[in-house]
Design a protein around this motif. Structure first.
Motif, PDB file in Angstrom:
ATOM      1  N   LEU A   2     -46.208   1.541  -0.320  1.00  0.00           N
ATOM      2  CA  LEU A   2     -46.493   0.578   0.737  1.00  0.00           C
ATOM      3  C   LEU A   2     -47.633   1.107   1.598  1.00  0.00           C
ATOM      4  O   LEU A   2     -47.652   2.281   1.941  1.00  0.00           O
ATOM      5  CB  LEU A   2     -45.258   0.380   1.627  1.00  0.00           C
ATOM      6  N   GLU A   3     -48.539   0.235   1.939  1.00  0.00           N
ATOM      7  CA  GLU A   3     -49.633   0.601   2.831  1.00  0.00           C
ATOM      8  C   GLU A   3     -49.443  -0.191   4.130  1.00  0.00           C
ATOM      9  O   GLU A   3     -49.479  -1.419   4.121  1.00  0.00           O
ATOM     10  CB  GLU A   3     -50.969   0.248   2.190  1.00  0.00           C
ATOM     11  N   GLN A  34     -43.114   6.895   0.428  1.00  0.00           N
ATOM     12  CA  GLN A  34     -43.360   5.547  -0.101  1.00  0.00           C
ATOM     13  C   GLN A  34     -44.214   4.708   0.849  1.00  0.00           C
ATOM     14  O   GLN A  34     -44.663   3.632   0.478  1.00  0.00           O
ATOM     15  CB  GLN A  34     -42.038   4.809  -0.329  1.00  0.00           C
ATOM     16  N   ASP A  36     -47.523   4.644   3.325  1.00  0.00           N
ATOM     17  CA  ASP A  36     -48.787   5.220   3.773  1.00  0.00           C
ATOM     18  C   ASP A  36     -49.155   4.512   5.079  1.00  0.00           C
ATOM     19  O   ASP A  36     -49.649   3.390   5.070  1.00  0.00           O
ATOM     20  CB  ASP A  36     -49.866   5.015   2.712  1.00  0.00           C
ATOM     21  N   VAL A  60     -48.799  -5.068   6.152  1.00  0.00           N
ATOM     22  CA  VAL A  60     -48.249  -4.299   5.036  1.00  0.00           C
ATOM     23  C   VAL A  60     -48.933  -4.814   3.781  1.00  0.00           C
ATOM     24  O   VAL A  60     -48.933  -6.016   3.515  1.00  0.00           O
ATOM     25  CB  VAL A  60     -46.721  -4.448   4.927  1.00  0.00           C
ATOM     26  N   ASN A  61     -49.524  -3.883   3.056  1.00  0.00           N
ATOM     27  CA  ASN A  61     -50.291  -4.230   1.856  1.00  0.00           C
ATOM     28  C   ASN A  61     -51.303  -5.336   2.157  1.00  0.00           C
ATOM     29  O   ASN A  61     -51.448  -6.292   1.395  1.00  0.00           O
ATOM     30  CB  ASN A  61     -49.362  -4.598   0.698  1.00  0.00           C
ATOM     31  N   ARG A  62     -51.924  -5.196   3.312  1.00  0.00           N
ATOM     32  CA  ARG A  62     -53.017  -6.080   3.781  1.00  0.00           C
ATOM     33  C   ARG A  62     -52.567  -7.479   4.173  1.00  0.00           C
ATOM     34  O   ARG A  62     -53.390  -8.356   4.377  1.00  0.00           O
ATOM     35  CB  ARG A  62     -54.137  -6.146   2.747  1.00  0.00           C
ATOM     36  N   LYS A  63     -51.253  -7.709   4.297  1.00  0.00           N
ATOM     37  CA  LYS A  63     -50.740  -8.997   4.754  1.00  0.00           C
ATOM     38  C   LYS A  63     -50.113  -8.813   6.132  1.00  0.00           C
ATOM     39  O   LYS A  63     -49.319  -7.889   6.335  1.00  0.00           O
ATOM     40  CB  LYS A  63     -49.688  -9.544   3.787  1.00  0.00           C
ATOM     41  N   ILE A  83     -40.488  -5.893  -0.784  1.00  0.00           N
ATOM     42  CA  ILE A  83     -41.786  -5.613  -1.400  1.00  0.00           C
ATOM     43  C   ILE A  83     -41.650  -4.547  -2.473  1.00  0.00           C
ATOM     44  O   ILE A  83     -42.188  -4.673  -3.570  1.00  0.00           O
ATOM     45  CB  ILE A  83     -42.836  -5.202  -0.343  1.00  0.00           C
TER      46      ILE A  83
END
Length: 86
Positions: A2-3, A34, A36, A60-63, A83
């Motif tokens: 996860l970003e 898990q 970032d 999260v994940n660019r959303k 996710i």
């Protein structure tokens, strides 16, 4: 993996800043490697790239994450688990 991007004004007086900070820190502890996590001020170049205009925002994940999720540990944990499981 996860970003997560956390954008904030740095104003600890704002309730949203305090709530989201608590949630982000809890998620970092819960998800460990898990997740970032990247933290930026809302006046940074990265915030402009994401189009952040408010005092606090989480992606999260660019959303973009809905405020009611970003301010709740339980809802954020459920959101991140969804996710990861997809």
């Amino acid at each position: 993996m996860l970003e997560m991007f956390f954008f904030h004004s740095g104003n600890p007086v704002l309730v949203s800043y305090r709530k989201v900070t608590d949630v982000v820190e809890a998620m970092q502890e819960k998800f460990g490697d898990q997740l970032d996590l990247k933290i930026y001020k809302t006046d940074s170049e990265m915030a402009r790239a994401f189009g952040c205009r408010g005092s606090t925002a989480v992606f999260v994940n660019r959303k973009m994450v809905a405020p009611e999720v970003a301010t709740s540990k339980e809802k954020m944990e459920n959101y991140l688990n969804e996710i990861l499981s997809s």
